[in-house]
Design a protein around this motif. Sequence first.
Motif, PDB file in Angstrom:
ATOM      1  N   LEU A 248       0.816  -1.208   0.000  1.00 13.75           N
ATOM      2  CA  LEU A 248       0.000   0.000   0.000  1.00 13.75           C
ATOM      3  C   LEU A 248       0.850   1.259   0.000  1.00 13.75           C
ATOM      4  N   THR A 249       0.354   2.274  -0.696  1.00 12.06           N
ATOM      5  CA  THR A 249       1.008   3.579  -0.707  1.00 12.06           C
ATOM      6  C   THR A 249      -0.066   4.660  -0.740  1.00 12.06           C
ATOM      7  N   GLY A 250       0.331   5.897  -0.479  1.00 10.23           N
ATOM      8  CA  GLY A 250      -0.573   7.023  -0.612  1.00 10.23           C
ATOM      9  C   GLY A 250      -1.793   6.954   0.277  1.00 10.23           C
ATOM     10  N   LYS A 251      -2.956   7.288  -0.292  1.00 10.50           N
ATOM     11  CA  LYS A 251      -4.205   7.330   0.466  1.00 10.50           C
ATOM     12  C   LYS A 251      -4.589   5.957   1.012  1.00 10.50           C
ATOM     13  N   ALA A 252      -4.314   4.911   0.241  1.00  3.47           N
ATOM     14  CA  ALA A 252      -4.646   3.560   0.683  1.00  3.47           C
ATOM     15  C   ALA A 252      -3.897   3.207   1.964  1.00  3.47           C
ATOM     16  N   LEU A 253      -2.633   3.614   2.033  1.00  4.47           N
ATOM     17  CA  LEU A 253      -1.837   3.350   3.229  1.00  4.47           C
ATOM     18  C   LEU A 253      -2.362   4.147   4.418  1.00  4.47           C
ATOM     19  N   VAL A 254      -2.771   5.396   4.170  1.00  4.26           N
ATOM     20  CA  VAL A 254      -3.327   6.228   5.237  1.00  4.26           C
ATOM     21  C   VAL A 254      -4.596   5.599   5.794  1.00  4.26           C
ATOM     22  N   ILE A 255      -5.487   5.135   4.901  1.00  8.93           N
ATOM     23  CA  ILE A 255      -6.733   4.497   5.334  1.00  8.93           C
ATOM     24  C   ILE A 255      -6.437   3.259   6.174  1.00  8.93           C
ATOM     25  N   SER A 256      -5.455   2.470   5.722  1.00  6.38           N
ATOM     26  CA  SER A 256      -5.096   1.258   6.453  1.00  6.38           C
ATOM     27  C   SER A 256      -4.549   1.585   7.837  1.00  6.38           C
ATOM     28  N   LYS A 257      -3.754   2.644   7.932  1.00  9.05           N
ATOM     29  CA  LYS A 257      -3.204   3.047   9.234  1.00  9.05           C
ATOM     30  C   LYS A 257      -4.307   3.549  10.170  1.00  9.05           C
ATOM     31  N   VAL A 258      -5.279   4.268   9.611  1.00 10.03           N
ATOM     32  CA  VAL A 258      -6.409   4.735  10.424  1.00 10.03           C
ATOM     33  C   VAL A 258      -7.190   3.543  10.973  1.00 10.03           C
ATOM     34  N   GLY A 259      -7.438   2.550  10.120  1.00 12.33           N
ATOM     35  CA  GLY A 259      -8.136   1.347  10.572  1.00 12.33           C
ATOM     36  C   GLY A 259      -7.372   0.607  11.651  1.00 12.33           C
ATOM     37  N   THR A 260      -6.050   0.523  11.484  1.00 10.66           N
ATOM     38  CA  THR A 260      -5.212  -0.152  12.479  1.00 10.66           C
ATOM     39  C   THR A 260      -5.258   0.568  13.821  1.00 10.66           C
ATOM     40  N   ALA A 261      -5.182   1.893  13.775  1.00 16.69           N
ATOM     41  CA  ALA A 261      -5.264   2.681  15.015  1.00 16.69           C
ATOM     42  C   ALA A 261      -6.623   2.501  15.679  1.00 16.69           C
ATOM     43  N   LEU A 262      -7.692   2.462  14.874  1.00 16.58           N
ATOM     44  CA  LEU A 262      -9.036   2.271  15.413  1.00 16.58           C
ATOM     45  C   LEU A 262      -9.186   0.896  16.052  1.00 16.58           C
ATOM     46  N   ALA A 263      -8.582  -0.115  15.433  1.00 15.44           N
ATOM     47  CA  ALA A 263      -8.638  -1.468  15.995  1.00 15.44           C
ATOM     48  C   ALA A 263      -7.961  -1.511  17.362  1.00 15.44           C
ATOM     49  N   TRP A 264      -6.795  -0.889  17.470  1.00 16.79           N
ATOM     50  CA  TRP A 264      -6.103  -0.834  18.757  1.00 16.79           C
ATOM     51  C   TRP A 264      -6.912  -0.052  19.788  1.00 16.79           C
ATOM     52  N   PHE A 265      -7.507   1.052  19.359  1.00 17.50           N
ATOM     53  CA  PHE A 265      -8.332   1.863  20.256  1.00 17.50           C
ATOM     54  C   PHE A 265      -9.503   1.034  20.786  1.00 17.50           C
ATOM     55  N   GLY A 266     -10.171   0.294  19.900  1.00 20.24           N
ATOM     56  CA  GLY A 266     -11.297  -0.539  20.322  1.00 20.24           C
ATOM     57  C   GLY A 266     -10.874  -1.649  21.256  1.00 20.24           C
ATOM     58  N   ALA A 267      -9.747  -2.307  20.949  1.00 19.95           N
ATOM     59  CA  ALA A 267      -9.273  -3.412  21.785  1.00 19.95           C
ATOM     60  C   ALA A 267      -8.907  -2.931  23.190  1.00 19.95           C
ATOM     61  N   VAL A 268      -8.233  -1.791  23.263  1.00 25.99           N
ATOM     62  CA  VAL A 268      -7.837  -1.242  24.563  1.00 25.99           C
ATOM     63  C   VAL A 268      -9.049  -0.752  25.340  1.00 25.99           C
ATOM     64  N   THR A 269      -9.978  -0.094  24.658  1.00 26.95           N
ATOM     65  CA  THR A 269     -11.180   0.405  25.327  1.00 26.95           C
ATOM     66  C   THR A 269     -12.014  -0.734  25.893  1.00 26.95           C
ATOM     67  N   GLU A 270     -12.118  -1.812  25.154  1.00 24.81           N
ATOM     68  CA  GLU A 270     -12.873  -2.967  25.664  1.00 24.81           C
ATOM     69  C   GLU A 270     -12.175  -3.561  26.882  1.00 24.81           C
ATOM     70  N   ALA A 271     -10.847  -3.594  26.871  1.00 24.34           N
ATOM     71  CA  ALA A 271     -10.107  -4.099  28.029  1.00 24.34           C
ATOM     72  C   ALA A 271     -10.365  -3.218  29.252  1.00 24.34           C
ATOM     73  N   ILE A 272     -10.353  -1.901  29.052  1.00 26.35           N
ATOM     74  CA  ILE A 272     -10.593  -0.972  30.162  1.00 26.35           C
ATOM     75  C   ILE A 272     -12.005  -1.143  30.716  1.00 26.35           C
ATOM     76  N   THR A 273     -12.987  -1.143  29.837  1.00 35.55           N
ATOM     77  CA  THR A 273     -14.389  -1.182  30.277  1.00 35.55           C
ATOM     78  C   THR A 273     -14.774  -2.534  30.871  1.00 35.55           C
ATOM     79  N   ASP A 274     -14.247  -3.618  30.311  1.00 30.89           N
ATOM     80  CA  ASP A 274     -14.507  -4.936  30.904  1.00 30.89           C
ATOM     81  C   ASP A 274     -13.944  -5.015  32.316  1.00 30.89           C
ATOM     82  N   THR A 275     -12.713  -4.511  32.474  1.00 29.57           N
ATOM     83  CA  THR A 275     -12.073  -4.536  33.793  1.00 29.57           C
ATOM     84  C   THR A 275     -12.818  -3.661  34.786  1.00 29.57           C
ATOM     85  N   GLN A 276     -13.230  -2.472  34.345  1.00 28.94           N
ATOM     86  CA  GLN A 276     -13.962  -1.562  35.226  1.00 28.94           C
ATOM     87  C   GLN A 276     -15.274  -2.185  35.698  1.00 28.94           C
TER      88      GLN A 276
END
Length: 408
Positions: A248-276
């Motif tokens: 991937l390059t250009g816009k496609a790479l940016v979209i993929s990075k955004v998705g990856t960051a969102l996946a990490w955000f969701g995984a961490v948030t679920e860990a926090i909320t489940d624990t809480q």
Amino acid sequence: QKTKNDNSNTRIAYASKNQIMRRMMRPYTKATPLLFFFLITIFSNVIQTHSFHPISSVSSSIHHSPQHFSFANRKKHSSSSTSLEMNVLTTLRGGGPAILESTTNALTKSLQGGTTLGGIAGLTAVASAVVTPLTLYRQAYSFSVGYGLSVFAMGFSLLKVFQDSMIVTSSSTSLLLVSAILFYGIRLASFLLVRELTVPSKKKQLDAINKTPTLKRIPFAMSVSLFYAFMVTPALYLCRSSSSSAALTGKALVISKVGTALAWFGAVTEAITDTQKFLAKKGKDGSSEFVGPTSGWYSISRHPNYLAEILFWFGIFVGGAPTLQNNIAAWIMSLLGMSGIYSIMSNATKRLDGRQVENYGGQEKYEEWITSGVPLLVPTNLIRSIVPVLLSVGLAATLIKIVQLLAV
């Protein structure tokens, strides 16, 4: 008179997920024979192990030697026959490593450069190897512990198969997306297992679902595994892209990075909320009062753990979407996985919320929480959202940095 307690909420959540999952899996269950065919085609080359190669060589020698055998020829073919028998016996009695190696090679081939159906069958085979035995042991594990472990297993398989192309650079998007899958899967499975072992009512709830005859669970386990494979399909294609010249390059790479960051955000948030939520209810098993939690993420969403799971899988989908390109089959399967998990989680959220109103309606703490404007799922109060969101972003960024350091 209604019984109001925390256990009823958890039972309803489990029952809702179970019912919704069963309804969602009906088309997949009906397709189980086709799924078996896919799995067989993927591992068809398993039978062509080196243990059976002497068959072709001996057969060739016999067919191409019409003359009578001399003593030397007899001795030669007797030696080949003995070698063939020893190879077959070794495979049957102790040839596990050879079969395992061939199976691993077949799986690697299906994931790395196979067709769309081949890749799906490979992921399904990995998920089935985890889900099926756990479902046979305890039916509810198909969508709890087995779910988490199967996601981890598929992520681990992708890591092993594509690790060389992933670690070319520590910022590889495919490496970070697969790492998010690994974190999500093992964290979820561990949490569900700990909760089962430490909350007395949990084992009873799981046992109550454990009613289907053992052998009849296999089609359901296979169909669930196929569904889980659909959910991971975008990650598979991202890994394939990273190992080819079509990176991937250009816009496609940016979209993929955004998705990856969102996946990490969701995984961490679920860990926090489940624990809480787990800590808020710790020691209150059987309580008839609403105990929360009502702070942190629960001050901006009534069911942030469900929201986080949706965000995680949407991140996986977005992260791999640019690599699907014109592959219609891959798009269909990825969309089936994403829409399926969204439907399951959103419907389970509505049902659980309805039961909370029924059980806790009228209790002061619950009414204050509801009337404060906390939405069902998606946060709407930007000011309140700042601290919880920053906490999740900070932890996700830290974990991503750790992955990058380990990859160097």
